[in-house]
Design a protein around this motif. Structure first.
Motif, PDB file in Angstrom:
ATOM      1  N   ALA A 317       6.059   1.604   9.244  1.00 39.30           N
ATOM      2  CA  ALA A 317       5.598   0.233   9.062  1.00 39.30           C
ATOM      3  C   ALA A 317       4.119   0.166   8.731  1.00 39.30           C
ATOM      4  CB  ALA A 317       5.896  -0.583  10.323  1.00 39.30           C
ATOM      5  N   GLY A 318       3.315   1.035   9.328  1.00 44.63           N
ATOM      6  CA  GLY A 318       1.879   1.008   9.082  1.00 44.63           C
ATOM      7  C   GLY A 318       1.529   1.341   7.654  1.00 44.63           C
ATOM      8  N   ALA A 319       2.175   2.354   7.099  1.00 44.83           N
ATOM      9  CA  ALA A 319       1.893   2.752   5.722  1.00 44.83           C
ATOM     10  C   ALA A 319       2.291   1.662   4.748  1.00 44.83           C
ATOM     11  CB  ALA A 319       2.623   4.053   5.401  1.00 44.83           C
ATOM     12  N   VAL A 320       3.454   1.067   4.961  1.00 43.19           N
ATOM     13  CA  VAL A 320       3.895  -0.015   4.086  1.00 43.19           C
ATOM     14  C   VAL A 320       2.943  -1.202   4.177  1.00 43.19           C
ATOM     15  CG1 VAL A 320       5.720  -1.704   3.665  1.00 43.19           C
ATOM     16  CG2 VAL A 320       6.320   0.672   4.139  1.00 43.19           C
ATOM     17  N   GLU A 321       2.538  -1.550   5.397  1.00 41.82           N
ATOM     18  CA  GLU A 321       1.680  -2.712   5.582  1.00 41.82           C
ATOM     19  C   GLU A 321       0.330  -2.515   4.904  1.00 41.82           C
ATOM     20  OE1 GLU A 321       0.440  -6.478   6.670  1.00 41.82           O
ATOM     21  OE2 GLU A 321       2.430  -5.571   6.513  1.00 41.82           O
ATOM     22  N   ARG A 322      -0.229  -1.322   4.956  1.00 43.21           N
ATOM     23  CA  ARG A 322      -1.507  -1.071   4.283  1.00 43.21           C
ATOM     24  C   ARG A 322      -1.390  -1.303   2.781  1.00 43.21           C
ATOM     25  NH1 ARG A 322      -1.770   2.987   8.199  1.00 43.21           N
ATOM     26  NH2 ARG A 322      -0.863   4.557   6.824  1.00 43.21           N
ATOM     27  N   LEU A 323      -0.292  -0.853   2.194  1.00 45.16           N
ATOM     28  CA  LEU A 323      -0.088  -1.049   0.764  1.00 45.16           C
ATOM     29  C   LEU A 323       0.156  -2.524   0.435  1.00 45.16           C
ATOM     30  CD1 LEU A 323       2.171   2.059   0.101  1.00 45.16           C
ATOM     31  CD2 LEU A 323      -0.219   1.778  -0.574  1.00 45.16           C
ATOM     32  N   MET A 324       0.891  -3.211   1.294  1.00 42.48           N
ATOM     33  CA  MET A 324       1.156  -4.629   1.051  1.00 42.48           C
ATOM     34  C   MET A 324      -0.109  -5.462   1.199  1.00 42.48           C
ATOM     35  SD  MET A 324       4.300  -5.127   0.182  1.00 42.48           S
ATOM     36  CE  MET A 324       4.825  -6.759   0.659  1.00 42.48           C
ATOM     37  N   VAL A 325      -0.936  -5.139   2.167  1.00 36.49           N
ATOM     38  CA  VAL A 325      -2.202  -5.852   2.335  1.00 36.49           C
ATOM     39  C   VAL A 325      -3.053  -5.712   1.075  1.00 36.49           C
ATOM     40  CG1 VAL A 325      -4.410  -5.820   3.565  1.00 36.49           C
ATOM     41  CG2 VAL A 325      -2.264  -5.809   4.847  1.00 36.49           C
ATOM     42  N   ALA A 326      -3.085  -4.498   0.537  1.00 37.99           N
ATOM     43  CA  ALA A 326      -3.854  -4.279  -0.689  1.00 37.99           C
ATOM     44  C   ALA A 326      -3.294  -5.105  -1.840  1.00 37.99           C
ATOM     45  CB  ALA A 326      -3.844  -2.796  -1.045  1.00 37.99           C
ATOM     46  N   ARG A 327      -1.986  -5.072  -2.025  1.00 29.37           N
ATOM     47  CA  ARG A 327      -1.390  -5.819  -3.146  1.00 29.37           C
ATOM     48  C   ARG A 327      -1.607  -7.321  -2.996  1.00 29.37           C
ATOM     49  NH1 ARG A 327      -0.242  -8.938  -6.070  1.00 29.37           N
ATOM     50  NH2 ARG A 327       1.463  -9.110  -7.570  1.00 29.37           N
ATOM     51  N   ARG A 328      -1.516  -7.833  -1.785  1.00 28.00           N
ATOM     52  CA  ARG A 328      -1.696  -9.271  -1.563  1.00 28.00           C
ATOM     53  C   ARG A 328      -3.146  -9.700  -1.772  1.00 28.00           C
ATOM     54  NH1 ARG A 328       2.837 -11.593   0.560  1.00 28.00           N
ATOM     55  NH2 ARG A 328       4.284 -10.247   1.710  1.00 28.00           N
ATOM     56  N   ALA A 329      -4.053  -8.750  -1.768  1.00 31.39           N
ATOM     57  CA  ALA A 329      -5.476  -9.071  -1.946  1.00 31.39           C
ATOM     58  C   ALA A 329      -5.868  -9.203  -3.404  1.00 31.39           C
ATOM     59  CB  ALA A 329      -6.330  -7.998  -1.274  1.00 31.39           C
ATOM     60  N   LEU A 330      -4.898  -9.203  -4.310  1.00 33.16           N
ATOM     61  CA  LEU A 330      -5.185  -9.177  -5.744  1.00 33.16           C
ATOM     62  C   LEU A 330      -6.203 -10.237  -6.158  1.00 33.16           C
ATOM     63  CD1 LEU A 330      -4.595  -8.275  -8.696  1.00 33.16           C
ATOM     64  CD2 LEU A 330      -2.767 -10.002  -8.703  1.00 33.16           C
ATOM     65  N   ASN A 331      -5.932 -11.499  -5.865  1.00 34.24           N
ATOM     66  CA  ASN A 331      -6.784 -12.568  -6.386  1.00 34.24           C
ATOM     67  C   ASN A 331      -8.195 -12.493  -5.818  1.00 34.24           C
ATOM     68  OD1 ASN A 331      -4.649 -13.549  -7.900  1.00 34.24           O
ATOM     69  ND2 ASN A 331      -4.034 -15.041  -6.364  1.00 34.24           N
ATOM     70  N   VAL A 332      -8.309 -12.251  -4.524  1.00 34.98           N
ATOM     71  CA  VAL A 332      -9.627 -12.155  -3.891  1.00 34.98           C
ATOM     72  C   VAL A 332     -10.389 -10.952  -4.427  1.00 34.98           C
ATOM     73  CG1 VAL A 332     -10.827 -11.833  -1.704  1.00 34.98           C
ATOM     74  CG2 VAL A 332      -8.838 -13.345  -1.812  1.00 34.98           C
ATOM     75  N   ALA A 333      -9.710  -9.828  -4.545  1.00 33.84           N
ATOM     76  CA  ALA A 333     -10.363  -8.605  -5.013  1.00 33.84           C
ATOM     77  C   ALA A 333     -10.847  -8.739  -6.447  1.00 33.84           C
ATOM     78  CB  ALA A 333      -9.404  -7.420  -4.892  1.00 33.84           C
ATOM     79  N   MET A 334     -10.038  -9.358  -7.288  1.00 37.15           N
ATOM     80  CA  MET A 334     -10.427  -9.480  -8.684  1.00 37.15           C
ATOM     81  C   MET A 334     -11.586 -10.463  -8.858  1.00 37.15           C
ATOM     82  SD  MET A 334      -8.553  -7.242  -9.968  1.00 37.15           S
ATOM     83  CE  MET A 334      -9.081  -7.460 -11.656  1.00 37.15           C
TER      84      MET A 334
END
Length: 462
Positions: A317-334
């Motif tokens: 669960a931890g590994a998946v969540e780290r990747l999902m957090v990154a993907r969900r940050a798309l708009n803020v990160a860009m």
């Protein structure tokens, strides 16, 4: 609207829903006049009304009809197309206070909710009952079910479960004159009339105001597992994605990021572990209750067979969540890259995604603004992000022109200007080319029947 008429409207709103539910101060109206798009509001509203129930919404619409006052339904203002932006003389109808989960029925496998319920809150409540609400927009922790229905929101799980419309069974709506109706019975099957439920989903508040939503629930899925795969070319990533979609192991999410997005996500979420030197990245997830391990093995083999440079399994669960957090940050990160961004939402046939990405590179060079792309590659819905310095008028103008170019490009490739964000204000200019005059006329005719005075979210969508 004349001041006298506005004052009378506000007095009647006070009488109908209470003074505390009607706000008219400039600061409040300004704060509620724009969503997260780059589209400007279309004027100053006269009031913000926070109804507590369907009767309150009905009263507001009756008053609005009497005084020919526009009404703009709103949720949490997390939209990206200007669909909830203020228009001149409008009542802003803030539905966030109608936020009750009225019923979760494990026998009928439905939930009945008010429109202000946060999407993630419904998902959590369903999970406590051993059930599953499938729609999962990136802003699920803050967006509302009503907003999701209004825009027919998508998200990462669309590749397996479809868009919001596919989970909506029935709606209670308030028509423009204040009449309350239900679009269909709550049964699984109901073909006695035209599909008014489907018509309301995605109508962006232009046809009626949604006050209650019955959604389908599913049996709880298994734990989410997945594969993170990096590639030295975009084409290899796209070939992998197409092979996975065509294969026997349907993913619950299939996400793509190009090199520009990877760099921005690494800067914003360094703990994600995204590859530093990849030209493209795929995140492939499964939530199968049985056979998830076989899914992961097959995704791994498929990625390697299509020249993946690196493939990592995310089996906890931890590994998946780290990747999902990154993907969900798309708009803020860009947006952090240059301070300004236009977040596109085009969808095209998957067979033409490579052509789209090549044309986006050429467009970036021609307009002189960076364009980086991520999105739901499993269903052909990509989010090119145009980056610019908001303090540089030349970059702002170039970004706006690139925005127009991207929408036209998607249509030229057999696709649409919006896969899930909606039209709102930001994409109105693209609708005529996409639908053509006959379909536009039919759709405006439907609005004229349901909203003869044209008061519901005027100037949007249609």
């Amino acid at each position: 609207m004349a001041i006298a008429n506005a004052d009378l409207t506000i007095r009647e709103l006070h009488a109908a829903v209470g003074r505390s539910a009607v706000l008219t101060d400039h600061q409040t109206l300004a704060a509620r006049s724009n969503d997260r798009s780059a589209a400007a509001s279309q004027g100053r509203a006269i009031a913000l009304v926070r109804p507590r129930d369907t009767a309150g919404v009905s009263a507001v619409l009756r008053i609005a009809a009497t005084h020919r006052c526009p009404v703009v339904p709103q949720g949490r203002l997390s939209g990206l197309a200007g669909g909830a932006n203020a228009v001149e003389g409008a009542i802003l109808l803030d539905m966030t206070g109608m936020n009750a989960i009225l019923r979760v029925d494990p026998v009928e496998m439905v939930a009945v909710v008010q429109p202000g319920v946060i999407t993630a809150d419904l998902a959590a409540r369903a999970a406590r009952e051993g059930l599953f609400y499938a729609p999962d927009p990136a802003s699920a922790t803050e967006c509302t079910i009503g907003g999701n229905v209004a825009t027919n929101a998508g998200g990462m799980r669309c590749v397996k479960y479809g868009v919001t419309r596919d989970s909506v069974r029935s709606l209670e709506i308030v028509l423009a004159g204040g009449e309350v109706v239900r679009t269909r019975p709550p049964t699984v099957k109901a073909v006695g009339g035209l599909d008014l439920t489907g018509l309301m989903v995605g109508s962006e508040g232009t046809l009626a105001v949604i006050t209650e939503i019955t959604v389908d629930l599913l049996p709880a899925p298994g734990p989410t597992l997945g594969v993170s795969a990096s590639f030295s070319s975009v084409d290899d990533a796209l070939d992998t994605a197409n092979a996975i979609v065509a294969g026997p192991h349907r993913p619950s999410a299939l996400e793509f990021c190009d090199a520009g997005v990877i760099a921005a996500l690494r800067a914003k979420v360094p703990e994600s572990g995204l590859p530093a030197d990849a030209m493209a990245w795929l995140l492939v997830l499964t939530d199968s209750a049985a056979g998830a391990g076989e899914d992961v093995r097959w995704y791994t083999q498929t990625a390697r067979a299509h020249r993946a440079v690196r493939v990592d399994s995310a089996t906890d669960a931890g590994a998946v969540e780290r990747l999902m957090v990154a993907r969900r940050a798309l708009n803020v990160a860009m947006r952090a890259v240059r301070g300004g961004s236009l977040n596109e939402d085009v969808a095209i046939p998957r067979s033409r995604l490579g052509e789209l990405l090549r044309r986006l590179d050429a467009l970036s060079a021609r307009r002189g603004v960076p364009i980086a792309t991520a999105g739901h590659v499993g269903d052909g819905n990509l989010h090119p992000v145009i980056l610019f310095d908001p303090h540089d008028p030349g970059q702002v103008a170039a970004a706006q022109q690139a925005h127009i170019d991207v929408l036209a490009m998607a249509q030229e490739l057999g696709g649409t200007a919006t896969g899930e964000h909606g039209i709102g204000l930001e994409k109105l200019g693209a609708v005529d080319a996409e639908l053509g005059p006959r379909l536009r006329s039919i759709q405006r005719g439907i609005k004229a029947v349901l909203d003869p005075q044209g008061l519901l979210n005027p100037g949007k969508k249609l």
